[in-house]
Design a protein around this motif. Structure first.
Motif, PDB file in Angstrom:
ATOM      1  N   LYS A   1      -1.233  -7.559   8.471  1.00 52.21           N
ATOM      2  CA  LYS A   1      -0.217  -8.538   8.882  1.00 52.21           C
ATOM      3  C   LYS A   1      -0.470  -9.818   8.091  1.00 52.21           C
ATOM      4  CE  LYS A   1       1.248  -8.963  13.162  1.00 52.21           C
ATOM      5  NZ  LYS A   1       1.271  -9.240  14.635  1.00 52.21           N
ATOM      6  N   ARG A   2       0.588 -10.282   7.401  1.00 49.67           N
ATOM      7  CA  ARG A   2       0.432 -11.506   6.609  1.00 49.67           C
ATOM      8  C   ARG A   2       1.052 -12.680   7.346  1.00 49.67           C
ATOM      9  NH1 ARG A   2       1.903 -11.017   0.441  1.00 49.67           N
ATOM     10  NH2 ARG A   2       1.958 -13.244   0.853  1.00 49.67           N
ATOM     11  N   GLU A   3       0.189 -13.394   8.076  1.00 48.97           N
ATOM     12  CA  GLU A   3       0.651 -14.480   8.949  1.00 48.97           C
ATOM     13  C   GLU A   3       1.472 -15.525   8.196  1.00 48.97           C
ATOM     14  OE1 GLU A   3       0.487 -14.695  12.184  1.00 48.97           O
ATOM     15  OE2 GLU A   3      -0.883 -13.036  12.609  1.00 48.97           O
ATOM     16  N   ASP A   4       1.081 -15.801   6.943  1.00 47.72           N
ATOM     17  CA  ASP A   4       1.757 -16.869   6.189  1.00 47.72           C
ATOM     18  C   ASP A   4       3.247 -16.577   6.000  1.00 47.72           C
ATOM     19  OD1 ASP A   4       0.927 -14.722   4.599  1.00 47.72           O
ATOM     20  OD2 ASP A   4       0.946 -15.908   2.764  1.00 47.72           O
ATOM     21  N   LYS A   5       3.558 -15.301   5.698  1.00 46.39           N
ATOM     22  CA  LYS A   5       4.948 -14.948   5.396  1.00 46.39           C
ATOM     23  C   LYS A   5       5.576 -14.059   6.469  1.00 46.39           C
ATOM     24  CE  LYS A   5       5.060 -15.762   0.555  1.00 46.39           C
ATOM     25  NZ  LYS A   5       5.619 -15.375  -0.727  1.00 46.39           N
ATOM     26  N   ARG A   6       4.791 -13.677   7.473  1.00 46.70           N
ATOM     27  CA  ARG A   6       5.271 -12.783   8.517  1.00 46.70           C
ATOM     28  C   ARG A   6       5.729 -11.428   7.953  1.00 46.70           C
ATOM     29  NH1 ARG A   6       5.381 -15.931  13.029  1.00 46.70           N
ATOM     30  NH2 ARG A   6       6.694 -14.570  14.259  1.00 46.70           N
ATOM     31  N   PHE A   7       4.990 -10.955   6.948  1.00 44.03           N
ATOM     32  CA  PHE A   7       5.194  -9.626   6.384  1.00 44.03           C
ATOM     33  C   PHE A   7       4.205  -8.656   7.024  1.00 44.03           C
ATOM     34  CE2 PHE A   7       6.435 -11.468   1.951  1.00 44.03           C
ATOM     35  CZ  PHE A   7       7.635 -11.922   2.479  1.00 44.03           C
ATOM     36  N   VAL A   8       4.552  -7.383   7.003  1.00 44.78           N
ATOM     37  CA  VAL A   8       3.671  -6.329   7.500  1.00 44.78           C
ATOM     38  C   VAL A   8       3.555  -5.241   6.440  1.00 44.78           C
ATOM     39  CG1 VAL A   8       3.471  -4.480   9.225  1.00 44.78           C
ATOM     40  CG2 VAL A   8       4.215  -6.758   9.925  1.00 44.78           C
ATOM     41  N   ARG A   9       2.323  -4.786   6.187  1.00 45.17           N
ATOM     42  CA  ARG A   9       2.097  -3.713   5.218  1.00 45.17           C
ATOM     43  C   ARG A   9       1.748  -2.439   5.982  1.00 45.17           C
ATOM     44  NH1 ARG A   9       1.438  -4.033  -0.143  1.00 45.17           N
ATOM     45  NH2 ARG A   9       1.130  -6.281  -0.017  1.00 45.17           N
ATOM     46  N   LEU A  10       2.366  -1.343   5.578  1.00 43.27           N
ATOM     47  CA  LEU A  10       2.121  -0.051   6.233  1.00 43.27           C
ATOM     48  C   LEU A  10       1.653   0.982   5.219  1.00 43.27           C
ATOM     49  CD1 LEU A  10       5.223  -1.197   7.411  1.00 43.27           C
ATOM     50  CD2 LEU A  10       4.396   0.305   9.212  1.00 43.27           C
ATOM     51  N   LYS A  11       0.722   1.814   5.661  1.00 43.25           N
ATOM     52  CA  LYS A  11       0.321   2.975   4.885  1.00 43.25           C
ATOM     53  C   LYS A  11       1.305   4.099   5.183  1.00 43.25           C
ATOM     54  CE  LYS A  11      -3.270   5.733   5.702  1.00 43.25           C
ATOM     55  NZ  LYS A  11      -4.661   6.195   5.924  1.00 43.25           N
ATOM     56  N   VAL A  12       1.638   4.876   4.167  1.00 43.48           N
ATOM     57  CA  VAL A  12       2.652   5.930   4.300  1.00 43.48           C
ATOM     58  C   VAL A  12       2.066   7.270   3.872  1.00 43.48           C
ATOM     59  CG1 VAL A  12       4.924   6.699   3.509  1.00 43.48           C
ATOM     60  CG2 VAL A  12       4.437   4.236   3.705  1.00 43.48           C
ATOM     61  N   GLU A  13       2.206   8.274   4.745  1.00 47.55           N
ATOM     62  CA  GLU A  13       1.803   9.652   4.404  1.00 47.55           C
ATOM     63  C   GLU A  13       2.991  10.550   4.685  1.00 47.55           C
ATOM     64  OE1 GLU A  13      -1.309  10.678   3.451  1.00 47.55           O
ATOM     65  OE2 GLU A  13      -2.573   8.946   3.937  1.00 47.55           O
ATOM     66  N   ILE A  14       3.386  11.327   3.712  1.00 47.43           N
ATOM     67  CA  ILE A  14       4.538  12.206   3.879  1.00 47.43           C
ATOM     68  C   ILE A  14       4.080  13.652   3.690  1.00 47.43           C
ATOM     69  CG2 ILE A  14       6.869  12.744   3.059  1.00 47.43           C
ATOM     70  CD1 ILE A  14       7.129   9.857   2.127  1.00 47.43           C
ATOM     71  N   SER A  15       4.444  14.519   4.632  1.00 46.23           N
ATOM     72  CA  SER A  15       3.961  15.897   4.560  1.00 46.23           C
ATOM     73  C   SER A  15       5.053  16.892   4.960  1.00 46.23           C
ATOM     74  CB  SER A  15       2.735  16.069   5.467  1.00 46.23           C
ATOM     75  OG  SER A  15       3.091  15.757   6.796  1.00 46.23           O
ATOM     76  N   THR A  16       4.839  18.145   4.560  1.00 45.93           N
ATOM     77  CA  THR A  16       5.670  19.247   5.035  1.00 45.93           C
ATOM     78  C   THR A  16       4.729  20.321   5.571  1.00 45.93           C
ATOM     79  OG1 THR A  16       5.646  20.454   2.946  1.00 45.93           O
ATOM     80  CG2 THR A  16       7.396  18.836   3.231  1.00 45.93           C
ATOM     81  N   GLU A  17       5.279  21.235   6.382  1.00 51.37           N
ATOM     82  CA  GLU A  17       4.437  22.298   6.916  1.00 51.37           C
ATOM     83  C   GLU A  17       3.903  23.167   5.774  1.00 51.37           C
ATOM     84  OE1 GLU A  17       5.150  25.363  10.439  1.00 51.37           O
ATOM     85  OE2 GLU A  17       6.243  23.475  10.710  1.00 51.37           O
ATOM     86  N   ALA A  18       4.787  23.483   4.836  1.00 54.47           N
ATOM     87  CA  ALA A  18       4.410  24.386   3.737  1.00 54.47           C
ATOM     88  C   ALA A  18       3.483  23.723   2.717  1.00 54.47           C
ATOM     89  CB  ALA A  18       5.662  24.892   3.032  1.00 54.47           C
ATOM     90  N   GLY A  19       3.720  22.447   2.426  1.00 57.41           N
ATOM     91  CA  GLY A  19       3.040  21.817   1.285  1.00 57.41           C
ATOM     92  C   GLY A  19       1.911  20.888   1.663  1.00 57.41           C
TER      93      GLY A  19
END
Lengths: 151, 151
Positions: A108-126
Motif C-alpha cells: 500500500k502506497r500511502e503517499d499516492k493511495r495506490f495498491v500493488r497486487l501480486k497476480v497468479e493465473i492458472s488453469t486446471e490443465a496447465g
C-alpha cells in the motif's frame, strides 16, 4: 449478484481474491475482432498445428482482460482505476480452459493511495499459465455494483 | 490486405512499426462481455461523471489488446508468440479516440531468440496515454496472412 468495492483505507496487506472464468471460442473470436489481433496462432487450426503448440492457443492479452475483471469486480472492486500491469505468459491456454486469476495485496502506497497486487493465473490443465503484478487506485468510497452474468 | 511477419534473423534493433485503431462503443461493450470487467468507470455514464475523469474512460487492458494486435500484425507479425507485457496507463482514453500504438525493437536475445520492444501508446487528444515494453518470440519463418478488415 452484487459486488462491493473495498476502499483504500480498508484494504489489508495480504488480502486475497479469486476470479474464475472459462474461455470460449466466442471470447477468442470477439477478442480478435475488437483488437484486430488476427494472429493465426489463435484463429487458424491448420497453421497452429504446425507450431510447437500443436494447436490453437488463447491470446495472452486475453488473460490481461481477465486480470482487469478480477481487479474491477473482486479486489479492490468497482470504481478501481488501473495504473500498471505486468504479465508474463508462461504456458499456453486452450479454448475451453477455465482460467483462475488470483490476486494478493503486497503493497500500500500511502503517499499516492495506490495498491500493488501480486497476480497468479492458472488453469486446471496447465497449472500456472501466467504471473505478474498490477498497480491500481482503489475507489475512495465503497461502491456497490449489480454484476450481470454472462448472457 | 496482406501482412507478412519478420523472422527473428531479419529483425533489426531500432526497427519500428505503428498500429492505429479507433475505439468504438461496441469495442468497450465487447471487452466488458468477454472479460467480465463491468467496472462502472467504463460502462456507467452517471457513475463515471462523479469521478475525477468526469465521464467514462476506456478499459486500460483494451490498450493491451491493441498492443497484442500491433505485435501480431505489424512487428514481428503473424505467428509471433507473446511472452511478457508491461504497460503503464498514464492518461484516460475516451470512446471514439483513435489509438496509435508505436513499437521499437530495443533488444535481441540471441540465446533464446526473443525480441524486446519499447511500446508507446498515444491519442490525438491525450498525447501519450500509456507506455511499456513487450517481450516476444518472432516466428522462425516468414508467415503471410490475409488481414480481414473490421466488419
Amino acid at each position: 449478484m452484487k459486488v462491493v468495492s473495498t476502499p483504500y483505507e480498508d484494504i489489508q496487506i495480504g488480502a486475497r481474491a479469486t476470479y474464475q472464468r472459462q474461455i470460449t471460442e466466442g471470447d477468442v473470436r470477439a477478442f480478435a475482432t475488437l483488437s484486430g489481433d488476427t494472429n493465426p496462432l489463435h484463429l487458424d487450426d491448420r497453421f497452429a498445428r504446425t507450431t510447437p503448440f500443436d494447436g490453437r492457443i488463447v491470446h495472452g492479452a486475453l488473460l490481461g482482460a481477465h486480470l482487469s475483471a478480477a481487479l474491477a469486480t473482486q479486489l479492490p472492486g468497482p470504481g478501481t482505476v488501473y495504473l500498471e500491469e505486468r504479465l508474463r505468459f508462461r504456458r499456453p491456454v486452450r479454448i475451453g480452459d477455465t482460467v483462475t486469476t488470483e490476486l494478493e495485496v503486497i503493497e500500500k502506497r500511502e503517499d499516492k493511495r495506490f495498491v500493488r497486487l501480486k497476480v497468479e493465473i492458472s488453469t486446471e490443465a496447465g497449472g500456472q499459465v501466467a504471473s505478474g503484478e498490477a498497480l491500481v487506485m482503489p475507489p475512495p468510497e465503497r461502491i456497490e455494483l449489480d454484476l450481470v452474468d454472462r448472457a
